[in-house]
Motif scaffolding. Structure first.
Motif, PDB file in Angstrom:
ATOM      1  N   ALA A  63       2.843   5.767  -3.230  1.00  0.00           N
ATOM      2  CA  ALA A  63       3.948   6.572  -3.758  1.00  0.00           C
ATOM      3  C   ALA A  63       4.056   6.449  -5.278  1.00  0.00           C
ATOM      4  O   ALA A  63       4.981   6.986  -5.887  1.00  0.00           O
ATOM      5  CB  ALA A  63       5.262   6.152  -3.093  1.00  0.00           C
ATOM      6  N   LYS A 111       0.815  -1.213   0.000  1.00  0.00           N
ATOM      7  CA  LYS A 111       0.000   0.000   0.000  1.00  0.00           C
ATOM      8  C   LYS A 111       0.854   1.271   0.000  1.00  0.00           C
ATOM      9  O   LYS A 111       0.566   2.214  -0.741  1.00  0.00           O
ATOM     10  CB  LYS A 111      -0.910   0.013   1.233  1.00  0.00           C
ATOM     11  N   SER A 112       1.885   1.283   0.821  1.00  0.00           N
ATOM     12  CA  SER A 112       2.728   2.483   0.875  1.00  0.00           C
ATOM     13  C   SER A 112       3.435   2.706  -0.458  1.00  0.00           C
ATOM     14  O   SER A 112       3.578   3.851  -0.901  1.00  0.00           O
ATOM     15  CB  SER A 112       3.768   2.376   1.997  1.00  0.00           C
ATOM     16  N   GLU A 157       1.241   0.195   8.787  1.00  0.00           N
ATOM     17  CA  GLU A 157       1.465   1.316   7.875  1.00  0.00           C
ATOM     18  C   GLU A 157       2.782   2.031   8.171  1.00  0.00           C
ATOM     19  O   GLU A 157       3.456   2.523   7.251  1.00  0.00           O
ATOM     20  CB  GLU A 157       0.292   2.294   8.004  1.00  0.00           C
ATOM     21  N   GLU A 158       3.167   2.085   9.446  1.00  0.00           N
ATOM     22  CA  GLU A 158       4.419   2.765   9.787  1.00  0.00           C
ATOM     23  C   GLU A 158       5.616   2.004   9.213  1.00  0.00           C
ATOM     24  O   GLU A 158       6.608   2.605   8.787  1.00  0.00           O
ATOM     25  CB  GLU A 158       4.544   2.907  11.302  1.00  0.00           C
ATOM     26  N   ALA A 170       8.824   2.323   2.071  1.00  0.00           N
ATOM     27  CA  ALA A 170       8.733   3.197   0.899  1.00  0.00           C
ATOM     28  C   ALA A 170       9.900   4.176   0.878  1.00  0.00           C
ATOM     29  O   ALA A 170      10.487   4.446  -0.177  1.00  0.00           O
ATOM     30  CB  ALA A 170       7.399   3.942   0.902  1.00  0.00           C
ATOM     31  N   PHE A 171      10.255   4.687   2.038  1.00  0.00           N
ATOM     32  CA  PHE A 171      11.442   5.566   2.120  1.00  0.00           C
ATOM     33  C   PHE A 171      12.706   4.817   1.713  1.00  0.00           C
ATOM     34  O   PHE A 171      13.492   5.278   0.878  1.00  0.00           O
ATOM     35  CB  PHE A 171      11.591   6.123   3.540  1.00  0.00           C
ATOM     36  N   SER A 211      13.209   4.224  -1.897  1.00  0.00           N
ATOM     37  CA  SER A 211      13.126   5.432  -2.722  1.00  0.00           C
ATOM     38  C   SER A 211      14.503   6.085  -2.868  1.00  0.00           C
ATOM     39  O   SER A 211      15.431   5.776  -2.115  1.00  0.00           O
ATOM     40  CB  SER A 211      12.163   6.437  -2.085  1.00  0.00           C
ATOM     41  N   GLY A 253       5.275   0.075   6.508  1.00  0.00           N
ATOM     42  CA  GLY A 253       5.110   0.305   5.071  1.00  0.00           C
ATOM     43  C   GLY A 253       5.747   1.612   4.638  1.00  0.00           C
ATOM     44  O   GLY A 253       6.452   1.675   3.614  1.00  0.00           O
ATOM     45  N   ASN A 254       5.540   2.650   5.419  1.00  0.00           N
ATOM     46  CA  ASN A 254       6.095   3.952   5.056  1.00  0.00           C
ATOM     47  C   ASN A 254       7.621   3.972   5.140  1.00  0.00           C
ATOM     48  O   ASN A 254       8.289   4.579   4.295  1.00  0.00           O
ATOM     49  CB  ASN A 254       5.499   5.046   5.952  1.00  0.00           C
ATOM     50  N   ALA A 255       8.174   3.294   6.155  1.00  0.00           N
ATOM     51  CA  ALA A 255       9.631   3.208   6.244  1.00  0.00           C
ATOM     52  C   ALA A 255      10.186   2.441   5.048  1.00  0.00           C
ATOM     53  O   ALA A 255      11.232   2.793   4.488  1.00  0.00           O
ATOM     54  CB  ALA A 255      10.040   2.531   7.550  1.00  0.00           C
TER      55      ALA A 255
END
Ligand code: NAI
Length: 286
Positions: free
Chosen positions: A27, A22-23, A251-252, A258-259, A262, A254-256
């Motif tokens: 993005a 999802k993250s 989600e936290e 994605a970072f 990236s 997932g967001n890490a």
């Protein structure tokens, strides 16, 4: 141009793999997944029936799309590895081309290349047994499914990864600290995964400019974690003792992820990144 991610280890909407998908989708990445063969039917039918629609909602209100779902069993590298009892098992007989090498070939045929490889899978048949009571077979099975599976995935996917691509896996602090209850050689498997992260970062970095990191995640009540049987205790322990006293959301992580995959993380490779509300930094609980 949007990036394409292959995420191995998604079979419901509860685990870290789903949250990472999802993250990455939020993005702008295209998502393709590898789902464990025995879990494939129920995952696909649940998706089709709209059971995950609520958890597919992205921040912009659209629904996450999964371009393709591949059956995968990451303990087998190629068809020659598959024993007769698995071949004829009725949960496997309905699917084909699910060894790691075949999945990489299929992805190449369907999509050409990928940019991001995520390993979000683990399995330890004796996880509920203390290490002292773990059999050789159980120990090696934990390492095969949870550690070598990552080497195999990278080995077969690196040739179709664009230079500058990035890969992550998920690990757990039981690799380096005593976590009673995380048995069956799973603590050993995570230690191997973290060590391999460094060596693979060197090899894939020198050869193909690919970054390799692992996220050491805090406790989440996923399907796999519930099977271990002590996850509520670990979540409560973290709530009571971590610097940040809040429940960790998938989600936290997932967001890490994605970072990390990236360009913002373009100099980070070979690292174990803690996403655990800081629990790893504590010496004693207070
Ligand atoms: P999950 O149940 O969502 O994910 C595990 C996935 O692995 C499942 O989809 C399962 O079908 C798949 N799988 C098992 N054996 C496989 C095989 N041979 N081939 C292909 N797929 C296979 O659970 P979770 O917890 O999100 O696990 C994802 C990763 O996160 C794992 O590496 C786990 O060790 C790690 N992790 C989980 C923590 C937690 O508290 N849930 C904490 C720290 C790390």
């Amino acid at each position: 141009k949007g990036k394409r991610a292959f995420i191995a280890g998604v079979a419901d909407d509860n685990g870290y793999g789903w949250a990472i998908a999802k993250s990455l989708a939020a993005a702008g990445a295209e998502i393709i997944v590898g789902t464990w063969v025995p879990a494939l039917n129920i995952f696909e039918s649940s998706l089709r029936r709209g059971k995950f629609d609520e958890s597919r909602v992205l921040p912009d209100g659209s629904l996450m799309e999964i371009s393709k779902i591949y059956p995968l069993d990451a303990v087998f590298d190629n068809p020659g590895d598959v024993p007769e009892d698995i071949k004829t098992n009725k949960r496997y007989a309905g699917s084909s081309n699910w060894t790691v090498q075949e999945v990489a070939e299929s992805v190449k045929k369907d999509f050409g290349t990928i940019d991001i490889l995520v390993h979000s899978l683990a399995n330890g048949p004796e996880v509920s047994k203390p290490l002292l009571e773990t059999s050789r077979k159980g120990y090696l099975a934990a390492l095969s499914a949870s550690s070598y599976s990552y080497i195999s995935l990278l080995k077969h996917f690196v040739p179709i990864m664009n230079p500058g691509g990035s890969s992550i896996s998920l690990t757990y602090i039981a690799s380096e600290r005593i976590i009673p209850g995380y048995g069956g050689g799973m603590s050993s498997a995570k230690a191997a995964l973290e060590s391999d992260t460094r060596v693979l970062a060197f090899e894939a970095g020198r050869k193909n400019k690919i970054r390799v990191n692992t996220i050491s995640a805090g406790p989440l009540g996923s399907r796999a974690a519930k099977a271990i049987g002590f996850i509520d205790k670990m979540i409560n322990y973290s709530l009571a003792n971590a610097p940040l006293q809040k429940e960790l959301s998938a989600e936290e992580v997932g967001n890490a992820a994605a970072f990390l995959v990236s360009p913002l993380a373009s100099a980070i490779t070979g690292s174990v990144i803690y996403v655990d509300n800081g629990l790893n930094a504590m010496g004693v609980g207070l």
